[in-house]
Design an enzyme around this catalytic site. Structure first.
Site, PDB file in Angstrom:
ATOM      1  CG  ASP A 114       9.671   3.184   0.952  1.00 30.04           C
ATOM      2  OD1 ASP A 114       8.445   3.071   1.121  1.00 30.04           O
ATOM      3  OD2 ASP A 114      10.510   2.939   1.847  1.00 30.04           O
ATOM      4  CG  ASP A 245       2.251   2.034  -2.459  1.00 28.47           C
ATOM      5  OD1 ASP A 245       2.316   1.061  -1.682  1.00 28.47           O
ATOM      6  OD2 ASP A 245       3.098   2.946  -2.489  1.00 28.47           O
ATOM      7  CG  HIS A 273       5.718   0.394  -2.122  1.00 23.07           C
ATOM      8  ND1 HIS A 273       5.508   1.713  -1.782  1.00 23.07           N
ATOM      9  CD2 HIS A 273       6.928   0.054  -1.588  1.00 23.07           C
ATOM     10  CE1 HIS A 273       6.540   2.149  -1.071  1.00 23.07           C
ATOM     11  NE2 HIS A 273       7.403   1.170  -0.949  1.00 23.07           N
TER      12      HIS A 273
END
Length: 297
Positions: A114, A245, A273
């Site tokens: 991320d 995701d 994710h």
């Protein structure tokens, strides 16, 4: 911030069996773990996560490698009382750099997810000689201002209603996080307690609430990283991607495939994710194989 020896009541020693360490910065106390010995693996999380996300991999690899995982200021067990000028991802990147230089690390393999992608790669472009390899979960490191998918999410979450819901409804943890995973059974009530624990009050969520705005606002910084990608593009790289995701798509996976010249790529269609949380054993296996190949070359 409580004393380093005091663990929050919600924190399970079984799930997170690591010694807490703290690094003092001008903006506050940064929490990190430093487990095992050997070549260093540095784990860098995103939003609204913390080092807890990587616990399975750290537990599996700490007998073979030195595993270091940071909590950005405003996240996890790090200090929460930081000024707004310390919220941008550039400042998290600067503090990561401070910590890694303090630890005197060399031959580092960065493990990034991320927002941890650009935060960690900021260090890689500034210190390419210290980086041996890259492991990337669902992430990015380039400007996305022209991408409607990211622009709309940023605008929605940075709006006044969005900020209210993040701060007062904890929607990043309560709704966005569960909605982003493909393997729903990974987020048990006990695991969710450990994502909610560091963000117990609206004030605790300030740094998390700030990052959506910087999806757009950090464009120049992201552009600077991406223009210098040749400094890491030739490093051995492993990309482990969740295909379900809601944030990062096949489009972003393809960007990494084109950019990383010595990459190994694994695409898991049903994973979302939080790849390290959803398929920890598979992720660990990919990483161990990748590190063994690096050592043999």
């Amino acid at each position: 911030m409580p004393a380093a020896s005091v663990r929050p009541s919600w924190l399970s020693s079984e799930l997170y069996p690591f010694e807490s360490r703290f690094f003092s910065t001008a903006a506050g106390s940064v929490h990190y773990i430093d487990e095992g010995e050997g070549k260093p693996l540095v784990f860098v999380h995103g939003n609204p996560s913390w080092s807890f996300e990587f616990r399975h991999i750290v537990k599996a690899l700490r007998n073979e490698y030195r595993c270091i995982a940071i909590d950005h200021l405003g996240f996890g067990l790090s200090g929460k009382d930081l000024a707004p000028e310390e919220w941008p991802p550039q400042r998290h990147a600067a503090r990561l750099g401070e910590l890694l230089r303090h630890l005197g690390l060399e031959r580092v393999t960065l493990v990034l997810a991320d927002w941890g992608g650009p935060i960690g790669l900021d260090f890689a472009v500034k210190h390419p000689d210290l980086i041996s390899g890259l492991v990337l979960f669902n992430t990015f490191a380039w400007p996305v201002n022209d991408d409607r998918h990211f622009r709309m999410f940023s605008r929605m979450m940075a709006s006044r209603p969005g900020q209210f819901l993040i701060r007062h409804g904890n929607i990043f943890v309560n709704f966005v996080l569960p909605g982003s995973v493909g393997v729903k059974k990974a987020l048990t009530p006990c695991v969710m307690k450990h994502y909610r624990g560091p963000m117990a009050t609206p004030a605790d969520r300030s740094a998390s609430a700030a990052l959506p705005r910087h999806i757009m606002a950090a464009g120049p910084w992201l552009d600077e990283i991406w223009r210098q990608r040749d400094r890491f593009a030739d490093k051995p790289a492993l990309v482990i991607w969740g295909g379900s995701d809601i944030a990062f798509r096949l489009k972003e996976f393809d960007v990494w495939k084109a950019a990383l010249r010595h990459g190994t790529f694994h695409y898991h269609k049903s994973v979302g994710h939080l790849v390290a949380e959803e398929i920890p054993d598979v992720s660990t296996g990919h990483i161990r194989d990748f590190l063994n190949t690096m050592s043999a070359s």
